[in-house]
Design a protein around this motif. Structure first.
Motif, PDB file in Angstrom:
ATOM      1  N   SER A  63       0.832  -1.159   0.007  1.00 52.70           N
ATOM      2  CA  SER A  63      -0.236  -0.123   0.080  1.00 52.70           C
ATOM      3  C   SER A  63       0.786   1.202  -0.138  1.00 52.70           C
ATOM      4  CB  SER A  63      -0.950  -0.114   1.118  1.00 52.70           C
ATOM      5  OG  SER A  63      -1.837   1.189   1.359  1.00 52.70           O
ATOM      6  N   ALA A 119      -0.116   3.999   1.215  1.00 56.37           N
ATOM      7  CA  ALA A 119      -0.295   4.712   2.420  1.00 56.37           C
ATOM      8  C   ALA A 119       0.581   4.291   3.578  1.00 56.37           C
ATOM      9  CB  ALA A 119      -1.830   4.481   2.760  1.00 56.37           C
ATOM     10  N   VAL A 120       1.104   2.989   3.409  1.00 56.01           N
ATOM     11  CA  VAL A 120       2.198   2.642   4.459  1.00 56.01           C
ATOM     12  C   VAL A 120       3.422   2.840   4.119  1.00 56.01           C
ATOM     13  CG1 VAL A 120       2.638   0.605   5.909  1.00 56.01           C
ATOM     14  CG2 VAL A 120       0.343   0.854   5.231  1.00 56.01           C
ATOM     15  N   THR A 154      -7.603   3.814   6.987  1.00 53.07           N
ATOM     16  CA  THR A 154      -7.570   2.596   7.602  1.00 53.07           C
ATOM     17  C   THR A 154      -7.396   1.695   6.475  1.00 53.07           C
ATOM     18  OG1 THR A 154      -9.321   3.229   9.407  1.00 53.07           O
ATOM     19  CG2 THR A 154      -8.877   0.775   8.816  1.00 53.07           C
ATOM     20  N   VAL A 155      -6.328   1.009   6.542  1.00 48.98           N
ATOM     21  CA  VAL A 155      -5.612   0.135   5.502  1.00 48.98           C
ATOM     22  C   VAL A 155      -5.192  -1.198   5.800  1.00 48.98           C
ATOM     23  CG1 VAL A 155      -3.489   1.101   5.564  1.00 48.98           C
ATOM     24  CG2 VAL A 155      -4.452   0.388   3.357  1.00 48.98           C
ATOM     25  N   TYR A 212       4.511   2.874   9.324  1.00 48.26           N
ATOM     26  CA  TYR A 212       3.474   3.651   9.749  1.00 48.26           C
ATOM     27  C   TYR A 212       2.509   3.914   8.706  1.00 48.26           C
ATOM     28  CZ  TYR A 212       5.723   7.801   7.786  1.00 48.26           C
ATOM     29  OH  TYR A 212       6.391   8.812   6.871  1.00 48.26           O
ATOM     30  N   GLU A 213       1.236   4.280   8.992  1.00 48.46           N
ATOM     31  CA  GLU A 213       0.119   4.617   8.075  1.00 48.46           C
ATOM     32  C   GLU A 213       0.170   6.269   7.854  1.00 48.46           C
ATOM     33  OE1 GLU A 213      -2.967   5.886   5.831  1.00 48.46           O
ATOM     34  OE2 GLU A 213      -2.721   6.408   7.934  1.00 48.46           O
ATOM     35  N   PHE A 250      -3.846  -1.315   9.602  1.00 45.40           N
ATOM     36  CA  PHE A 250      -3.604  -0.073  10.062  1.00 45.40           C
ATOM     37  C   PHE A 250      -4.720   0.915  10.266  1.00 45.40           C
ATOM     38  CE2 PHE A 250       0.453  -1.386   8.341  1.00 45.40           C
ATOM     39  CZ  PHE A 250       1.324  -0.937   8.871  1.00 45.40           C
TER      40      PHE A 250
END
Length: 120
Positions: free
Chosen positions: A40, A42-43, A66-67, A60-61, A106
């Motif tokens: 992802s 996002a991470v 929320t993923v 970390y996100e 996350f």
């Protein structure tokens, strides 16, 4: 244009602040290799620290979402567990190694630290 997530601001900031440095080496064919990948955008994998017989990885996100992300590695992992910020294993939080890697959940801006025990 668009949101900071769409524009890739976090990736560009890392590229600016931590540029890759090249070093002279002998010319030898070497296949590309990466120790880790995250499914992802996002991470962010912030750091991976070598310990005797293990590696501590901190992620970390970064998008405020929320993923679920998959952490894949080419390292020979025997066991994976969550640990606290002082890198002490959280006993009740052992992670299952799957074919696709480690499944991590996350919430917005959550930091996860993982202790990856290597096969000897």
């Amino acid at each position: 244009a668009g949101s900071f997530q769409d524009a890739g601001v976090i990736q560009h900031a890392y590229s600016l602040n931590f540029p890759l440095h090249t070093v002279p080496a002998r010319s030898a064919p070497c296949p590309p290799w990466s120790a880790f990948s995250v499914s992802s955008p996002a991470v962010v994998l912030e750091t991976a620290e070598d310990r005797r017989g293990a590696v501590v990885v901190r992620l970390y996100e970064a998008h405020g979402s929320t993923v679920v992300a998959w952490l894949q590695t080419s390292l020979p992992i025997e066991e994976a567990m969550l640990c606290d910020l002082l890198e002490r294993p959280v006993v009740a939080e052992s992670l299952r190694l799957e074919q696709r890697g480690l499944r991590l959940s996350f919430t917005p801006f959550r930091v996860l630290s993982l202790l990856l025990v290597l096969r000897q």
